[in-house]
Design a protein around this motif. Structure first.
Motif, PDB file in Angstrom:
ATOM      1  N   VAL A 138       0.838  -1.200   0.000  1.00 25.58           N
ATOM      2  CA  VAL A 138       0.000   0.000   0.000  1.00 25.58           C
ATOM      3  C   VAL A 138       0.874   1.252   0.000  1.00 25.58           C
ATOM      4  CG1 VAL A 138      -1.850   1.247   1.181  1.00 25.58           C
ATOM      5  CG2 VAL A 138      -1.809  -1.259   1.218  1.00 25.58           C
ATOM      6  N   GLY A 139       1.979   1.197   0.754  1.00 22.80           N
ATOM      7  CA  GLY A 139       2.911   2.314   0.723  1.00 22.80           C
ATOM      8  C   GLY A 139       3.405   2.605  -0.682  1.00 22.80           C
ATOM      9  N   LEU A 140       3.717   1.539  -1.414  1.00 22.88           N
ATOM     10  CA  LEU A 140       4.177   1.719  -2.794  1.00 22.88           C
ATOM     11  C   LEU A 140       3.069   2.237  -3.708  1.00 22.88           C
ATOM     12  CD1 LEU A 140       6.449  -1.427  -3.336  1.00 22.88           C
ATOM     13  CD2 LEU A 140       7.144   0.928  -2.838  1.00 22.88           C
ATOM     14  N   MET A 141       1.836   1.827  -3.451  1.00 27.17           N
ATOM     15  CA  MET A 141       0.718   2.348  -4.234  1.00 27.17           C
ATOM     16  C   MET A 141       0.570   3.860  -4.054  1.00 27.17           C
ATOM     17  SD  MET A 141      -2.373  -0.319  -3.463  1.00 27.17           S
ATOM     18  CE  MET A 141      -2.086  -2.082  -3.364  1.00 27.17           C
ATOM     19  N   LEU A 142       0.744   4.309  -2.809  1.00 29.33           N
ATOM     20  CA  LEU A 142       0.475   5.707  -2.484  1.00 29.33           C
ATOM     21  C   LEU A 142       1.569   6.663  -2.942  1.00 29.33           C
ATOM     22  CD1 LEU A 142      -0.880   5.341   1.163  1.00 29.33           C
ATOM     23  CD2 LEU A 142      -2.204   5.812  -0.896  1.00 29.33           C
ATOM     24  N   LEU A 143       2.809   6.193  -3.007  1.00 29.21           N
ATOM     25  CA  LEU A 143       3.921   7.108  -3.238  1.00 29.21           C
ATOM     26  C   LEU A 143       3.832   7.906  -4.544  1.00 29.21           C
ATOM     27  CD1 LEU A 143       6.992   5.222  -1.745  1.00 29.21           C
ATOM     28  CD2 LEU A 143       5.931   7.345  -0.934  1.00 29.21           C
ATOM     29  N   PRO A 144       3.372   7.334  -5.659  1.00 27.86           N
ATOM     30  CA  PRO A 144       3.261   8.168  -6.866  1.00 27.86           C
ATOM     31  C   PRO A 144       2.261   9.318  -6.725  1.00 27.86           C
ATOM     32  CG  PRO A 144       3.247   5.839  -7.436  1.00 27.86           C
ATOM     33  CD  PRO A 144       3.092   5.910  -5.951  1.00 27.86           C
ATOM     34  N   LEU A 146       1.778  10.836  -3.527  1.00 27.04           N
ATOM     35  CA  LEU A 146       2.385  11.699  -2.514  1.00 27.04           C
ATOM     36  C   LEU A 146       3.692  12.328  -2.993  1.00 27.04           C
ATOM     37  CD1 LEU A 146       1.843   9.309   0.533  1.00 27.04           C
ATOM     38  CD2 LEU A 146       0.345  11.169  -0.238  1.00 27.04           C
ATOM     39  N   HIS A 147       4.285  11.724  -4.034  1.00 28.27           N
ATOM     40  CA  HIS A 147       5.514  12.245  -4.651  1.00 28.27           C
ATOM     41  C   HIS A 147       5.272  12.280  -6.151  1.00 28.27           C
ATOM     42  CE1 HIS A 147       9.647  12.205  -6.244  1.00 28.27           C
ATOM     43  NE2 HIS A 147      10.018  12.710  -5.093  1.00 28.27           N
ATOM     44  N   ALA A 148       4.424  13.223  -6.558  1.00 27.34           N
ATOM     45  CA  ALA A 148       3.919  13.237  -7.935  1.00 27.34           C
ATOM     46  C   ALA A 148       4.772  14.039  -8.892  1.00 27.34           C
ATOM     47  CB  ALA A 148       2.487  13.776  -7.948  1.00 27.34           C
ATOM     48  N   ARG A 149       5.736  14.809  -8.379  1.00 26.98           N
ATOM     49  CA  ARG A 149       6.461  15.744  -9.241  1.00 26.98           C
ATOM     50  C   ARG A 149       7.540  15.073 -10.075  1.00 26.98           C
ATOM     51  NH1 ARG A 149       8.313  16.218  -4.051  1.00 26.98           N
ATOM     52  NH2 ARG A 149      10.574  16.172  -3.723  1.00 26.98           N
ATOM     53  N   ALA A 150       7.935  13.842  -9.702  1.00 26.00           N
ATOM     54  CA  ALA A 150       8.999  13.143 -10.425  1.00 26.00           C
ATOM     55  C   ALA A 150       8.948  11.676 -10.021  1.00 26.00           C
ATOM     56  CB  ALA A 150      10.366  13.752 -10.075  1.00 26.00           C
ATOM     57  N   SER A 151       9.843  10.869 -10.600  1.00 26.67           N
ATOM     58  CA  SER A 151       9.888   9.462 -10.211  1.00 26.67           C
ATOM     59  C   SER A 151      10.270   9.349  -8.744  1.00 26.67           C
ATOM     60  CB  SER A 151      10.889   8.701 -11.083  1.00 26.67           C
ATOM     61  OG  SER A 151      12.188   9.244 -10.941  1.00 26.67           O
ATOM     62  N   VAL A 152       9.749   8.321  -8.088  1.00 27.45           N
ATOM     63  CA  VAL A 152       9.947   8.158  -6.645  1.00 27.45           C
ATOM     64  C   VAL A 152      11.350   7.623  -6.380  1.00 27.45           C
ATOM     65  CG1 VAL A 152       9.132   7.005  -4.566  1.00 27.45           C
ATOM     66  CG2 VAL A 152       7.490   7.712  -6.327  1.00 27.45           C
ATOM     67  N   PRO A 153      12.150   8.298  -5.541  1.00 26.51           N
ATOM     68  CA  PRO A 153      13.495   7.802  -5.212  1.00 26.51           C
ATOM     69  C   PRO A 153      13.432   6.452  -4.499  1.00 26.51           C
ATOM     70  CG  PRO A 153      13.193  10.072  -4.461  1.00 26.51           C
ATOM     71  CD  PRO A 153      11.852   9.569  -4.865  1.00 26.51           C
ATOM     72  N   GLU A 154      14.459   5.643  -4.686  1.00 29.62           N
ATOM     73  CA  GLU A 154      14.473   4.306  -4.100  1.00 29.62           C
ATOM     74  C   GLU A 154      14.410   4.353  -2.579  1.00 29.62           C
ATOM     75  OE1 GLU A 154      14.196   1.324  -5.593  1.00 29.62           O
ATOM     76  OE2 GLU A 154      13.865   2.521  -7.408  1.00 29.62           O
ATOM     77  N   GLU A 155      15.108   5.316  -1.952  1.00 26.61           N
ATOM     78  CA  GLU A 155      15.082   5.372  -0.493  1.00 26.61           C
ATOM     79  C   GLU A 155      13.685   5.709   0.022  1.00 26.61           C
ATOM     80  OE1 GLU A 155      16.967   9.449  -1.646  1.00 26.61           O
ATOM     81  OE2 GLU A 155      16.777   7.427  -2.476  1.00 26.61           O
ATOM     82  N   LEU A 156      12.931   6.485  -0.747  1.00 29.26           N
ATOM     83  CA  LEU A 156      11.566   6.806  -0.352  1.00 29.26           C
ATOM     84  C   LEU A 156      10.660   5.594  -0.518  1.00 29.26           C
ATOM     85  CD1 LEU A 156       9.708   8.982   0.701  1.00 29.26           C
ATOM     86  CD2 LEU A 156       9.364   9.774  -1.653  1.00 29.26           C
ATOM     87  N   LYS A 157      10.909   4.802  -1.548  1.00 30.18           N
ATOM     88  CA  LYS A 157      10.135   3.564  -1.710  1.00 30.18           C
ATOM     89  C   LYS A 157      10.313   2.657  -0.502  1.00 30.18           C
ATOM     90  CE  LYS A 157      10.220   3.324  -6.787  1.00 30.18           C
ATOM     91  NZ  LYS A 157      10.692   2.534  -7.962  1.00 30.18           N
ATOM     92  N   SER A 159      11.149   3.527   2.520  1.00 29.88           N
ATOM     93  CA  SER A 159      10.476   4.133   3.670  1.00 29.88           C
ATOM     94  C   SER A 159       8.964   3.905   3.605  1.00 29.88           C
ATOM     95  CB  SER A 159      10.775   5.634   3.735  1.00 29.88           C
ATOM     96  OG  SER A 159      12.138   5.863   3.976  1.00 29.88           O
ATOM     97  N   GLY A 160       8.395   3.956   2.397  1.00 29.57           N
ATOM     98  CA  GLY A 160       6.974   3.682   2.233  1.00 29.57           C
ATOM     99  C   GLY A 160       6.635   2.251   2.585  1.00 29.57           C
ATOM    100  N   ILE A 161       7.499   1.322   2.174  1.00 31.21           N
ATOM    101  CA  ILE A 161       7.303  -0.081   2.534  1.00 31.21           C
ATOM    102  C   ILE A 161       7.383  -0.252   4.045  1.00 31.21           C
ATOM    103  CG2 ILE A 161       8.349  -2.381   2.415  1.00 31.21           C
ATOM    104  CD1 ILE A 161       9.188  -1.671  -0.481  1.00 31.21           C
ATOM    105  N   ASP A 162       8.410   0.343   4.661  1.00 31.76           N
ATOM    106  CA  ASP A 162       8.589   0.220   6.113  1.00 31.76           C
ATOM    107  C   ASP A 162       7.390   0.779   6.862  1.00 31.76           C
ATOM    108  OD1 ASP A 162      11.071  -0.928   5.718  1.00 31.76           O
ATOM    109  OD2 ASP A 162      12.207   0.889   6.181  1.00 31.76           O
ATOM    110  N   MET A 229      10.240   6.963   7.462  1.00 30.33           N
ATOM    111  CA  MET A 229       9.354   7.925   6.807  1.00 30.33           C
ATOM    112  C   MET A 229       9.300   9.232   7.571  1.00 30.33           C
ATOM    113  SD  MET A 229       7.579   8.768   4.234  1.00 30.33           S
ATOM    114  CE  MET A 229       7.206   7.278   3.295  1.00 30.33           C
ATOM    115  N   GLN A 230       9.530   9.192   8.864  1.00 29.06           N
ATOM    116  CA  GLN A 230       9.541  10.441   9.620  1.00 29.06           C
ATOM    117  C   GLN A 230      10.627  11.380   9.096  1.00 29.06           C
ATOM    118  OE1 GLN A 230       8.781  10.242  13.764  1.00 29.06           O
ATOM    119  NE2 GLN A 230      10.195  11.886  14.258  1.00 29.06           N
ATOM    120  N   PHE A 231      11.756  10.810   8.702  1.00 24.44           N
ATOM    121  CA  PHE A 231      12.823  11.613   8.128  1.00 24.44           C
ATOM    122  C   PHE A 231      12.600  11.864   6.629  1.00 24.44           C
ATOM    123  CE2 PHE A 231      14.843   9.818  11.903  1.00 24.44           C
ATOM    124  CZ  PHE A 231      15.437  10.941  12.445  1.00 24.44           C
ATOM    125  N   ASP A 232      12.175  10.828   5.909  1.00 21.73           N
ATOM    126  CA  ASP A 232      12.096  10.940   4.456  1.00 21.73           C
ATOM    127  C   ASP A 232      10.842  11.654   3.962  1.00 21.73           C
ATOM    128  OD1 ASP A 232      14.515   9.720   4.210  1.00 21.73           O
ATOM    129  OD2 ASP A 232      13.727   7.747   3.685  1.00 21.73           O
TER     130      ASP A 232
END
Length: 300
Positions: A138-144, A146-157, A159-162, A229-232
């Motif tokens: 679900v975290g991966l579903m939401l990231l595009p 919540l981070h719509a301006r460009a491709s999602v960075p791997e570290e953010l992915k 964090s979304g999973i975590d 995610m608190q940091f990212d």
């Protein structure tokens, strides 16, 4: 009015249907993501409605056939054959508006299949693998969104999973008694053994020092997984940070509610009250206004 806004307004009834699904089923998720701007907010509601349909196939219908139908609809959807139903019509607008990746949706289906053939996880790693499929996805579903301006960075992915895994572990720790009623024990065998807490103790719904040790060992793991995610969150679109951190704080608050209730999760369900929710959202806002990132212990 932008083209994107027009697309959402044309499907207002379908998105309203999705909003009713989330309002009925997840107060914390709804409270947090209702803080997003309109198009993002509606998109999250649609994604939640899909996840709810997958979950209901197992928990309500207990049906592999229902899950197969949903997977077939999902395959048709991503192949451009949008089923004529409110969920899929709304999802069609989301797909047109954001760079949605299809893999997490099929991973969610896989996670629900694992519940149909449920086995108690043997290790914490087994639990986290399961939690990825039903919640990290679900975290991966939401990231595009919540981070719509460009491709999602791997570290953010990651964090979304975590974050998704942390939320799932939190749900498990809140719902130990309800899951037991349904014949499911998500507490890992190795964790139970390490805490000297047996299946017999669990069936007796015994809350003793061993149970608290077991519960806290998993809660502490969830708290660690909330931190990335608190940091990212700073990497998210500016208009998405508050909602995301609020969701984190609201779910983390469930753990505190169980603690304050004397760990009675074997016989009752802890709920974050409206007053407590307001306090947690205020803490999330304070975190975002801080001049430097704060670790969890500093703001709680």
């Amino acid at each position: 009015m932008t083209v994107q806004t027009e697309l959402f307004e044309k499907r207002a009834d379908d998105f309203a249907w999705c909003e009713e699904v989330i309002k009925r089923n997840s107060k914390s998720f709804y409270r947090a993501f209702s803080l997003l701007p309109a198009c993002k907010r509606a998109s999250v509601y649609a994604l939640y409605a899909f996840c709810r349909a997958a979950d209901d196939s197992v928990d309500r219908d207990k049906s592999a056939e229902a899950l197969d139908r949903l997977e077939g609809d999902l395959a048709d959807f991503f192949a451009g054959r949008v089923p004529d139903q409110p969920l899929w019509r709304a999802m069609g607008v989301v797909l047109e508006s954001f760079s949605i990746d299809e893999r997490p949706f099929f991973d969610m289906i896989e996670g629900q299949r694992r519940d149909l053939a449920f086995e108690q996880p043997k290790t914490l790693a087994d639990l986290e693998e399961y939690a990825y499929y039903v919640a990290g996805s679900v975290g991966l579903m939401l990231l595009p969104i919540l981070h719509a301006r460009a491709s999602v960075p791997e570290e953010l992915k990651q964090s979304g999973i975590d974050l998704g895994i942390a939320m799932q572990i939190t749900n498990i720790l809140r719902d130990v008694g309800e899951d037991l009623d349904n014949g499911r024990v998500y507490l890992p065998v190795e964790s139970m053994r390490a805490a000297h807490y047996s299946r017999r103790d669990l069936k007796r719904r015994l809350v003793d020092e061993s149970f608290v040790d077991l519960w806290e060992s998993l809660a502490e793991r969830a708290e660690v997984l909330y931190l990335p995610m608190q940091f990212d969150a700073a990497l998210l679109d500016e208009d998405s940070r508050f909602a995301t951190i609020s969701s984190l704080f609201l779910y983390r608050g469930i753990l505190d509610q169980v603690r304050e209730g004397g760990y009675r999760c074997l016989t009752s369900r802890s709920v974050v009250s409206q007053d407590q929710a307001r306090k947690l959202i205020a803490e999330a806002e304070a975190l975002l206004r801080a001049e430097r990132p704060l670790v969890f212990a500093e703001v709680r």
